[in-house]
Design an enzyme around this catalytic site. Structure first.
Site, PDB file in Angstrom:
ATOM      1  N   ILE A  11     -16.217  -3.750 -28.275  1.00 47.13           N
ATOM      2  CA  ILE A  11     -15.615  -2.406 -28.328  1.00 47.13           C
ATOM      3  C   ILE A  11     -15.092  -1.953 -26.958  1.00 47.13           C
ATOM      4  O   ILE A  11     -14.169  -1.139 -26.886  1.00 47.13           O
ATOM      5  CB  ILE A  11     -16.617  -1.387 -28.922  1.00 47.13           C
ATOM      6  CG1 ILE A  11     -15.861  -0.191 -29.509  1.00 47.13           C
ATOM      7  CG2 ILE A  11     -17.666  -0.963 -27.904  1.00 47.13           C
ATOM      8  CD1 ILE A  11     -16.692   0.650 -30.451  1.00 47.13           C
ATOM      9  N   ASP A  34     -24.387   0.569 -25.651  1.00 42.98           N
ATOM     10  CA  ASP A  34     -24.476   1.662 -24.666  1.00 42.98           C
ATOM     11  C   ASP A  34     -24.398   1.085 -23.243  1.00 42.98           C
ATOM     12  O   ASP A  34     -23.594   1.543 -22.401  1.00 42.98           O
ATOM     13  CB  ASP A  34     -25.812   2.394 -24.901  1.00 42.98           C
ATOM     14  CG  ASP A  34     -25.911   3.732 -24.203  1.00 42.98           C
ATOM     15  OD1 ASP A  34     -24.922   4.171 -23.603  1.00 42.98           O
ATOM     16  OD2 ASP A  34     -26.999   4.340 -24.262  1.00 42.98           O
ATOM     17  N   THR A 122     -27.596  -0.478 -35.884  1.00 39.89           N
ATOM     18  CA  THR A 122     -27.951  -1.790 -36.467  1.00 39.89           C
ATOM     19  C   THR A 122     -28.459  -2.800 -35.443  1.00 39.89           C
ATOM     20  O   THR A 122     -28.687  -3.960 -35.780  1.00 39.89           O
ATOM     21  CB  THR A 122     -26.765  -2.421 -37.231  1.00 39.89           C
ATOM     22  OG1 THR A 122     -25.738  -2.780 -36.287  1.00 39.89           O
ATOM     23  CG2 THR A 122     -26.217  -1.488 -38.273  1.00 39.89           C
ATOM     24  N   GLY A 123     -28.639  -2.363 -34.199  1.00 41.80           N
ATOM     25  CA  GLY A 123     -29.192  -3.257 -33.170  1.00 41.80           C
ATOM     26  C   GLY A 123     -30.628  -2.858 -32.877  1.00 41.80           C
ATOM     27  O   GLY A 123     -31.529  -3.012 -33.707  1.00 41.80           O
TER      28      GLY A 123
END
Ligand code: AR6
Length: 175
Positions: A11, A34, A122-123
């Site tokens: 991303i 992040d 989802t991580g």
């Protein structure tokens, strides 16, 4: 018309109006996507997160805030906080849907027309991928239906192959 696109990739490389960060409520950075966004975007992103934290005390689960994208090819970063998976009976689907809806609303309010999402929760937060993908697609479709033409393109950026295959299946089966 709003186009929905699925990409298998990173991303931080997306040249869109806004990328979404799967942050935590402190807004002070972390691991996963992040960490990748703060590393690639540089210290300007954290500086604005600190201002937001000082002003409003971070960001609650399901809510979203917007900052500069620093050195990233995107124009803005929208930080949202996904739910930690806790068995599925603790409002997780509602909170995850809110992440997508509130990020899209913030994009619209800021006149942004293209937005890229990671697979929020989802991580590290452990949300089952298939269930999260269904929530994400439903929330995005509902926003599109209720905000006709506000966004030109919504991209799901899947970092792992499992998520990519899941999103392809969901979108193909419904089209
Ligand atoms: N581009 C796109 N997707 C990515 C990238 C990338 N560069 N890197 C990882 N992913 P996670 P969460 C995918 O763990 O579950 C942080 O510490 C990854 O494969 O980043 O919402 C925060 O500070 C997964 O599918 O976020 C919070 O404390 C998806 O991004 C916590 O993790 C989300 O995984 C949030 O956990």
């Amino acid at each position: 018309m709003t186009k929905i696109t699925i990409i298998h990739g990173d991303i931080t490389k997306q040249p869109v109006d806004a990328i979404v960060n799967a942050a935590n409520s402190s807004l002070m950075g972390g691991g996963g996507v992040d960490g990748a966004i703060h590393r690639a975007g540089g210290p300007g992103i954290l500086a604005e997160c600190v201002e937001i934290r000082d002003r409003q005390g971070g960001c609650k689960t399901g809510e979203a805030v917007i900052t500069t994208a620093g050195r990233l090819p995107a124009k803005k970063v929208i930080h949202t906080v996904g739910p930690v998976w806790n068995g599925g009976q603790h409002n997780e689907p509602f909170l995850l849907a809110n992440c997508y809806t509130n990020s899209l609303r913030l994009a619209k309010e800021n006149g942004l027309h293209s937005i890229a999402f990671p697979n929020i929760s989802t991580g590290i937060y452990g949300y089952p991928k298939a269930q999260a993908a269904n929530v994400a697609v439903a929330a995005v479709r509902s926003f599109i239906d209720n905000n006709y033409g506000a966004l030109k393109e919504i991209i799901f950026v899947c970092f792992d192959e499992e998520n990519y295959n899941l999103y392809m299946q969901i979108l193909e089966s419904a089209s």
